[in-house]
Design a protein around this motif. Structure first.
Motif, PDB file in Angstrom:
ATOM      1  N   ILE A 101       0.881  -1.172   0.000  1.00 34.15           N
ATOM      2  CA  ILE A 101       0.000   0.000   0.000  1.00 34.15           C
ATOM      3  C   ILE A 101       0.917   1.219   0.000  1.00 34.15           C
ATOM      4  O   ILE A 101       1.647   1.452   0.965  1.00 34.15           O
ATOM      5  CB  ILE A 101      -0.913   0.004   1.243  1.00 34.15           C
ATOM      6  N   LYS A 102       0.911   1.983  -1.081  1.00 32.76           N
ATOM      7  CA  LYS A 102       1.939   3.026  -1.244  1.00 32.76           C
ATOM      8  C   LYS A 102       1.742   4.240  -0.349  1.00 32.76           C
ATOM      9  O   LYS A 102       2.711   4.912   0.001  1.00 32.76           O
ATOM     10  CB  LYS A 102       2.008   3.459  -2.714  1.00 32.76           C
ATOM     11  N   HIS A 103       0.496   4.533  -0.014  1.00 29.68           N
ATOM     12  CA  HIS A 103       0.258   5.708   0.817  1.00 29.68           C
ATOM     13  C   HIS A 103      -0.882   5.446   1.792  1.00 29.68           C
ATOM     14  O   HIS A 103      -1.972   5.057   1.382  1.00 29.68           O
ATOM     15  CB  HIS A 103      -0.041   6.931  -0.056  1.00 29.68           C
ATOM     16  N   ILE A 104      -0.597   5.624   3.055  1.00 26.33           N
ATOM     17  CA  ILE A 104      -1.638   5.482   4.070  1.00 26.33           C
ATOM     18  C   ILE A 104      -1.804   6.827   4.763  1.00 26.33           C
ATOM     19  O   ILE A 104      -0.818   7.404   5.238  1.00 26.33           O
ATOM     20  CB  ILE A 104      -1.275   4.398   5.123  1.00 26.33           C
ATOM     21  N   ASP A 105      -3.041   7.330   4.802  1.00 23.22           N
ATOM     22  CA  ASP A 105      -3.308   8.528   5.614  1.00 23.22           C
ATOM     23  C   ASP A 105      -4.331   8.144   6.686  1.00 23.22           C
ATOM     24  O   ASP A 105      -4.765   6.981   6.757  1.00 23.22           O
ATOM     25  CB  ASP A 105      -3.759   9.711   4.755  1.00 23.22           C
ATOM     26  N   THR A 106      -4.719   9.104   7.489  1.00 27.07           N
ATOM     27  CA  THR A 106      -5.602   8.825   8.624  1.00 27.07           C
ATOM     28  C   THR A 106      -6.881   8.122   8.173  1.00 27.07           C
ATOM     29  O   THR A 106      -7.331   7.161   8.805  1.00 27.07           O
ATOM     30  CB  THR A 106      -5.961  10.151   9.337  1.00 27.07           C
ATOM     31  N   LYS A 107      -7.428   8.604   7.046  1.00 31.56           N
ATOM     32  CA  LYS A 107      -8.701   8.068   6.562  1.00 31.56           C
ATOM     33  C   LYS A 107      -8.549   6.611   6.114  1.00 31.56           C
ATOM     34  O   LYS A 107      -9.313   5.738   6.528  1.00 31.56           O
ATOM     35  CB  LYS A 107      -9.186   8.944   5.386  1.00 31.56           C
ATOM     36  N   LEU A 108      -7.521   6.353   5.296  1.00 36.64           N
ATOM     37  CA  LEU A 108      -7.299   4.981   4.821  1.00 36.64           C
ATOM     38  C   LEU A 108      -6.956   4.059   5.996  1.00 36.64           C
ATOM     39  O   LEU A 108      -7.383   2.895   6.027  1.00 36.64           O
ATOM     40  CB  LEU A 108      -6.168   4.949   3.769  1.00 36.64           C
ATOM     41  N   TYR A 109      -6.205   4.598   6.963  1.00 35.31           N
ATOM     42  CA  TYR A 109      -5.816   3.789   8.131  1.00 35.31           C
ATOM     43  C   TYR A 109      -7.071   3.265   8.839  1.00 35.31           C
ATOM     44  O   TYR A 109      -7.152   2.080   9.180  1.00 35.31           O
ATOM     45  CB  TYR A 109      -4.954   4.630   9.078  1.00 35.31           C
ATOM     46  N   ALA A 110      -8.042   4.147   9.035  1.00 34.24           N
ATOM     47  CA  ALA A 110      -9.298   3.748   9.700  1.00 34.24           C
ATOM     48  C   ALA A 110      -9.988   2.635   8.910  1.00 34.24           C
ATOM     49  O   ALA A 110     -10.480   1.651   9.488  1.00 34.24           O
ATOM     50  CB  ALA A 110     -10.218   4.957   9.852  1.00 34.24           C
ATOM     51  N   GLU A 111      -9.985   2.774   7.583  1.00 30.40           N
ATOM     52  CA  GLU A 111     -10.619   1.753   6.733  1.00 30.40           C
ATOM     53  C   GLU A 111      -9.883   0.410   6.811  1.00 30.40           C
ATOM     54  O   GLU A 111     -10.496  -0.641   6.919  1.00 30.40           O
ATOM     55  CB  GLU A 111     -10.642   2.224   5.271  1.00 30.40           C
ATOM     56  N   LEU A 112      -8.534   0.508   6.765  1.00 31.39           N
ATOM     57  CA  LEU A 112      -7.727  -0.725   6.814  1.00 31.39           C
ATOM     58  C   LEU A 112      -7.922  -1.450   8.146  1.00 31.39           C
ATOM     59  O   LEU A 112      -7.975  -2.680   8.189  1.00 31.39           O
ATOM     60  CB  LEU A 112      -6.237  -0.392   6.615  1.00 31.39           C
ATOM     61  N   LEU A 113      -8.034  -0.659   9.216  1.00 30.71           N
ATOM     62  CA  LEU A 113      -8.264  -1.245  10.541  1.00 30.71           C
ATOM     63  C   LEU A 113      -9.605  -1.972  10.549  1.00 30.71           C
ATOM     64  O   LEU A 113      -9.710  -3.101  11.036  1.00 30.71           O
ATOM     65  CB  LEU A 113      -8.298  -0.138  11.613  1.00 30.71           C
TER      66      LEU A 113
END
Lengths: 260, 260
Positions: free
Chosen positions: B201-213
């Motif tokens: 995953i090339k870029h993780i931001d706060t929003k994507l982090y929440a989704e991945l969790l």
């Protein structure tokens, strides 16, 4: 303009190995005024841990051979266990110290001792002290704490005699400071009679040294120590004291001072 | 005025334990432009040496208990053997490095972890980073090399998680610098599919982090690592990269960048 003073204090195994003696010494050292450097030996702890790890100390003519495994143990014990505990204790005494080998800050470069009759292994003879690099630390109000390990500048750490490291640092730093050395050891000083611990010779200069040598009063382990002292004095160091740790206080004047 | 950049690079046991991987990494690190700090873990060497010395590693819930004997071994291996060999190798690459624990230069102070259900022993949770002290070394053109040991300011060394040390140093230094972290580890980055090493995953931001969790994609060992990353980003660190060591070069863009 006179140079600022710098005190270099060396402690040996007898203090390192005794937790309460070390604590008492570090208190004295912390109270020592002005700029200062501590150099420590490693003592018997390295031998003890090496033997626990199944590494036998090879000795030739009473001198330890530093093979690769022994160097690893020495690096662990001197630069890790002993050095970092001293630094942590000095921090508790509000001395902002930094623990160093000669590799750190590129401070002390050595040549691996050439193989002649004996191959001493990973043992280094000091080639140069980067006194400007060490001085950057001192100028930033850090107190350097050196263990007896140097490097060859090519990635190799080398086991190096702590008395020699002390005198070589002192010689190097004398370019910038009026440098003195305090060699703390188990005796009260250089003794006139080895069996009388109170027979301290209070002042040795070049002339008396020659006489003491002739009379055989300086012998055995004391001989290389004093040779090392006169080498330092002949290369810019101002004065050298030898005695027990209480010579760092003003109360004890029963120790040996060595000058040219 | 924009702050100057500072890169903090962390390497783990997989690199430490492989001499040729370490050598290759140190070359990359030496070429990294600008001001930089290296933080290293200790790897399995400490466990190995502890077991040779007859010290059993006590584990509770998969976490090591650091008793007094284990702390001694950790101090020997991390601050001695591993740290000083890295420093010597960096000197050979003309990087003027200084190896440090948190006790050196009083750089990282910790609290001994309070005893609750488990007594973790001599484990420290970072309380403060003296960024001015660390900056004195950087300003003097030294490259600090930290091992994962801190102190309590009262003379006690403490075993401390290397990822946490890295993020805490980065947070501290962000008062003075635009600070980034490079976490080098055995994976190419944070993976979408743990079984596909190329699913970075090339870029993780706060929003994507929440989704991945939520999707359970971030789990197990990666969870505390990423929590640690967002803690750093929320406290002043600019950006964080996670991947293998080749992300330090310009040629590889297959790693994970984490930002708020």
């Amino acid at each position: 303009m006179p140079k600022e003073k710098l005190s270099i204090v060396k402690i040996g195994g007898n203090i390192i190995e005794d937790a309460s003696a070390l604590e008492a010494f570090l208190k004295l050292f912390s109270r020592l005024e002005g700029k200062k450097i501590l150099v420590h030996g490693g003592g018997k702890r390295a031998t003890h841990i090496a033997s626990k790890l199944g590494i036998e100390s090879q000795m030739v003519n009473g001198r330890r051979i530093t093979d690769a495994e022994t160097l690893e143990v020495i690096t662990m014990v001197y630069a890790g266990l002993v050095n970092k505990n001293i630094v942590a204790q000095l921090q508790a005494l509000r001395i902002n110290s930094i623990g160093l080998t000669g590799a750190d800050a590129n401070s002390i470069t050595s040549d691996k001792r050439p193989v002649k009759e004996v191959d001493f292994g990973f043992v280094g003879d000091v080639k140069s002290v980067d006194y400007n690099s060490v001085n950057k630390l001192i100028e930033a109000d850090f107190t350097p704490v050196f263990c007896a390990i140097t490097h060859d500048g090519k990635g190799q750490l080398l086991n190096t005699n702590a008395d020699t490291i002390t005198s070589q640092i002192a010689i190097g730093m004398s370019a910038l400071y009026e440098t003195s050395i305090n060699y703390c050891f188990e005796l009260n000083g250089v003794l006139e009679d080895i069996n009388d611990k109170n027979s301290v010779i209070k002042h040795i200069d070049t002339k008396l040294y020659a006489e003491l040598l002739e009379q055989g009063i300086i012998a055995d382990g004391m001989l290389p120590k004093l040779e090392n002292c006169f080498d330092a004095l002949n290369n810019g160091v101002s004065s050298i004291n030898m005695g027990n740790t209480s010579m760092l206080t003003q109360e004890n004047d029963n120790f040996t001072t060595i000058t040219l």
